[in-house]
Design an enzyme around this catalytic site. Structure first.
Site, mmCIF file in Angstrom:
data_model
loop_
_atom_site.group_PDB
_atom_site.id
_atom_site.type_symbol
_atom_site.label_atom_id
_atom_site.label_comp_id
_atom_site.label_asym_id
_atom_site.label_seq_id
_atom_site.Cartn_x
_atom_site.Cartn_y
_atom_site.Cartn_z
ATOM 1 N N ASP A 19 -2.174 2.457 0.218
ATOM 2 C CA ASP A 19 -1.054 1.668 0.717
ATOM 3 C C ASP A 19 -0.998 1.710 2.251
ATOM 4 O O ASP A 19 -1.168 2.774 2.857
ATOM 5 C CB ASP A 19 0.235 2.292 0.143
ATOM 6 C CG ASP A 19 1.471 1.496 0.467
ATOM 7 O OD1 ASP A 19 1.559 0.352 0.001
ATOM 8 O OD2 ASP A 19 2.348 2.017 1.195
ATOM 9 N N GLU A 59 -5.213 -1.636 1.386
ATOM 10 C CA GLU A 59 -4.262 -2.706 1.706
ATOM 11 C C GLU A 59 -4.489 -3.056 3.170
ATOM 12 O O GLU A 59 -3.854 -2.514 4.070
ATOM 13 C CB GLU A 59 -2.808 -2.264 1.480
ATOM 14 C CG GLU A 59 -1.893 -3.467 1.566
ATOM 15 C CD GLU A 59 -0.425 -3.149 1.801
ATOM 16 O OE1 GLU A 59 0.400 -4.063 1.670
ATOM 17 O OE2 GLU A 59 -0.090 -1.993 2.139
HETATM 18 C C1 GLC Z 1 2.930 -1.828 0.896
HETATM 19 C C2 GLC Z 1 3.370 -2.122 -0.520
HETATM 20 C C3 GLC Z 1 4.788 -2.570 -0.513
HETATM 21 C C4 GLC Z 1 5.620 -1.439 0.042
HETATM 22 C C5 GLC Z 1 5.118 -0.997 1.416
HETATM 23 C C6 GLC Z 1 5.698 0.323 1.829
HETATM 24 O O1 GLC Z 1 2.940 -2.948 1.698
HETATM 25 O O2 GLC Z 1 2.512 -3.079 -1.093
HETATM 26 O O3 GLC Z 1 5.252 -2.938 -1.778
HETATM 27 O O4 GLC Z 1 6.957 -1.831 0.142
HETATM 28 O O5 GLC Z 1 3.720 -0.813 1.431
HETATM 29 O O6 GLC Z 1 5.145 1.368 1.105
#
Ligand code: GLC
Length: 570
Positions: free
Chosen positions: A232, A292
Site C-alpha cells: 500500500d 500501489e
Molecule cells: C491506499 C489504499 C486506500 C487507502 C490508502 C491509505 O491508497 O488503496 O484504500 O485509503 O492507501 O492506506
C-alpha cells in the site's frame, strides 16, 4: 541398504523440521520464456467486507471467501489479493492496522485464514495479502507507546515534530484525505505526521527497529503460506527530514486546501532501499510484490522494477483507471509506453479507490459490450491483469446520494465535491435474490441496482454474458502459447477507432486481437504485418463482428475479434 534408507529418512525429517510452518513456497520453475507463476496468473482483488458474508452480520468474511473458491477457480483466477483483514478500528476500512499479525474478528480467526490458504491451494489459487507499510492505526500498541512520552523507546518509531513558534503545524504539507498532515498531540505538545487520516500516523522508516519489525510482520505471513503482498502507498514511506515546505500549485484541492507539488513527502529515493529489502525477503519465499505505484508518466514504472530487477516484480500500472473515456489512439500510445518501460506490465482497470470501469467507460447504451471489449483488451495484452471483484459480471458504481449515507470518511469530509469510495465497494452480486445473495443480514452498503440482471447466477446461465466472456478469455490466456508468452505487436497504427494488436510466440504463431473502441460500426483492414492468414485463421472470439473476410473485418460498436493465425507476422 537398510542404513541408506534410515539415512534418507533422517534427511527427510531434518528437511521438514527446517521448513517453516506453512512452508516456504517451493521454488517454481520458470517457463521457456523465463516467466514465473505470477506472469501467467490472473489476479483478483477482493474487498473482504463486500465479497461474501458467511455469518449474516452484513459484512463479508474469510469463510465467505473460502466458500467461493470453486467460483474463482472456474473463472480462472490464479491468485487473490485480499485488502487488509487485520485487526483495525476500521476508520479507513482496514487500512488503519492495529495489529499486523492477526485477523480482525469481524473477518474471522487465524484458523479461518489457515483454512483459506489450504483450501485455496487445493484450488490452485494463491493468497496475496495487503501490507500497509506507511502507517499504522493510532490504536496500534506501537503508536500508543510512542505518544505516551517524548522519552518513550518507541518515540522515534513515528514522525514527531515541534510546531512553529506561533503554535502552527511544522510546515505546509497537506493530507491526501484533507487538511494538514500534522495533528497536535496534547500529551507531549508535539505534532505527529500522517499522510492519510489523523488516525493513520506515519511510521518512521529511517529507524532500523521499524524496518526490522515490519519485515518480521511480512515473514509471519509468508510462514503461513502467503504468496506475496500488495504494498500500500509505497510512495509515501519517507519524508524530507528538514521539513521543507512543498511548492504550491494553482487552485484548491477537493477539501479546499491549496494544491501542492509533493516533492518533499512523496517518492523520496530512500523508498527504493526498502523495496530492495522487501524483495530480498520475498525471494526467500518465491513470493511476489505488487506495488500501489501511481505514476503521471508510465515510464516512471521503470524505477519500481529496480535497476537490477531487484525491487517489485509487479508495480501496477494504474493509469488506465484514470482514462475517463475509451480512445484507440490514447490506449495504443499508452500500451507502447508501457512496453517501453521495460518490465512486465500489470494492468488494472478498477479497484476499491476508483469508480468502476463499467460506470466510467459505459455510455449508457452499450455498457455490457464495452465491458466485454475492455476485458478482452486487458486480459490479452502482454502482462498480468488484476481484476476487481464484480468486474466480471459488470458491477456498476452505486454512489451515495446523501451525505448522511456515506461510510467512507473521505466522502463525509469532502462532500459534495468528494463523495468518497462507497460506490465502488458495494456487495458482490451473487444472485437476483435478497441482498444479491451476499448476506442474510443487512448489508453494510446497499447493493447496486443492476443486481437483478448482473449477477453470477443469472450470467452463469447465459452463454453470451460478460461472465462467460471473461471465463473464455481467461482460459485462452493459458491455452494459447502466443497469449502466454508472446510479444506484443501493434497493428493498424493510425486507426482512430479500432485498437488492434497481435501477440506472437517464438514459433511464429500469432493471436490477433481487434477491438472497436467506438460507438459506430468500423471496417478495419488489418495492416500488412499479418501474412495471408485466411485459410489458416481460427476465430477464437467474435462478439459484435459483422463480417470477417481475409484481413478485412467489420466490427459493430465495441465489437471484439480474436483470431489465431498459424503463420508468421511479417
Ligand atoms: C491506499 C489504499 C486506500 C487507502 C490508502 C491509505 O491508497 O488503496 O484504500 O485509503 O492507501 O492506506
Amino acid at each position: 541398504m537398510k542404513n541408506a534408507w534410515v539415512l534418507a529418512g533422517i534427511l527427510v525429517i531434518a528437511m521438514c523440521a527446517l521448513t517453516p510452518k506453512g512452508g516456504a513456497q517451493q521454488k517454481e520453475k520458470k517457463d521457456a520464456a523465463g516467466h514465473e507463476w505470477f506472469n501467467h496468473a490472473v489476479f483478483y482483488e477482493i474487498y473482504p467486507r463486500s465479497f461474501a458474508d458467511s455469518n449474516g452480520d452484513g459484512v463479508g468474511d474469510l469463510r465467505g471467501i473460502t466458500s467461493k473458491l470453486d467460483y474463482l477457480q472456474h473463472l480462472g483466477v490464479g491468485a487473490i489479493w485480499i485488502t487488509p483483514c487485520f485487526p483495525s478500528p476500521q476508520v479507513d476500512f482496514g487500512y488503519d492496522v492495529s495489529d499486523y499479525e492477526a485477523i480482525d474478528p469481524m473477518y474471522g480467526t487465524l484458523a479461518d485464514f489457515d483454512e483459506l490458504v489450504t483450501k485455496a491451494k487445493a484450488h490452485n489459487i494463491k493468497i496475496i495479502l495487503d501490507f500497509v507499510p506507511n502507517h499504522t492505526s493510532d490504536q496500534h500498541k506501537w503508536f500508543l507507546e510512542s505518544k505516551s512520552s517524548k522519552t518513550n523507546p518507541k518515540r522515534d518509531w513515528y514522525f514527531w515534530r515541534d510546531g512553529k513558534p506561533n503554535g502552527q503545524p511544522p510546515n505546509n504539507w497537506t493530507s491526501t484525505f484533507g487538511g494538514s498532515t500534522w495533528t497536535l498531540d496534547p500529551t507531549t505538545g508535539q505534532y505527529y505526521y500522517h499522510y492519510f487520516y489523523a488516525q493513520q500516523p506515519d511510521l518512521n522508516w529511517r529507524n532500523p527497529e521499524v524496518r526490522k519489525a515490519m519485515l518480521d510482520c511480512m515473514r509471519f505471513w509468508y510462514k503461513r503460506g502467503v504468496a506475496g503482498f500488495r504494498l500500500d502507498a509505497v510512495d509515501t514511506l519517507f519524508e524530507d527530514p528538514d521539513l521543507k515546505d512543498n511548492p504550491l500549485l494553482p487552485g484548491l484541492d477537493k477539501f479546499g486546501f491549496p494544491n501542492e507539488h509533493e516533492i518533499y513527502n512523496k517518492k523520496l529515493p530512500e523508498v527504493h532501499d526498502v523495496m530492495r529489502d522487501m524483495r530480498k525477503l520475498a525471494d526467500e519465499y518465491n513470493a511476489v510484490l505488487i506495488g500501489e505505484t501511481w505514476t503521471a508518466n508510465v515510464s516512471e514504472l521503470r524505477d519500481y522494477y529496480g535497476e537490477k530487477n531487484d525491487e517489485l516484480q509487479m508495480p501496477m500500472d494504474l493509469m488506465l483507471t484514470q482514462f475517463p473515456k475509451l480512445s484507440a489512439p490514447l490506449f495504443r500510445e499508452h500500451i507502447t509506453a508501457l512496453e517501453d518501460a521495460g518490465g512486465w506490465p500489470v494492468f488494472v482497470i478498477s479497484n476499491h479507490d476508483i469508480v468502476r470501469s463499467y460506470t466510467r467507460w459505459g455510455d449508457g447504451k452499450n455498457n455490457d459490450q464495452i465491458a466485454k471489449m475492455a476485458a478482452t483488451m486487458y486480459m490479452l495484452l502482454r502482462g498480468t491483469p488484476i481484476m476487481y471483484y464484480g468486474e466480471e459480471i459488470g458491477m456498476e458504481n452505486n454512489d451515495p446520494k446523501r451525505r448522511e449515507d456515506v461510510q467512507d470518511p473521505q466522502g463525509r469530509r469532502g462532500w459534495p465535491k468528494e463523495i468518497g469510495r462507497d460506490g465502488e465497494r458495494t456487495p458482490m452480486q451473487w444472485s437476483d435474490g435478497p441482498n444479491a445473495g451476499f448476506t442474510t443480514g443487512k448489508p453494510w452498503l446497499p447493493v447496486a441496482p443492476n443486481f437483478k440482471t448482473h449477477n453470477v447466477a443469472t450470467e452463469g446461465a447465459d452463454p453470451n454474458s460478460i461472465l462467460n466472456l471473461y471465463r473464455k478469455i481467461i482460459a485462452l490466456r493459458s491455452s494459447e502459447p502466443a497469449l502466454r508468452e508472446g510479444k506484443y505487436i501493434e497493428l493498424n497504427g493510425g486507426d482512430q477507432n479500432v485498437l488492434a494488436f497481435a501477440r506472437q510466440d517464438v514459433g511464429g504463431n500469432s493471436v490477433i486481437v481487434a477491438l472497436n473502441m467506438s460507438a459506430s460500426a468500423q471496417s478495419v483492414k488489418l495492416d500488412g504485418k499479418v501474412a495471408a492468414p485466411s485459410a489458416r485463421t481460427t476465430i477464437l472470439v467474435a462478439v459484435g463482428v459483422k463480417a470477417s473476410e481475409d484481413r478485412n473485418l467489420t466490427l459493430q460498436p465495441y465489437g471484439v475479434y480474436v483470431a489465431k493465425v498459424d503463420s508468421r507476422l511479417r
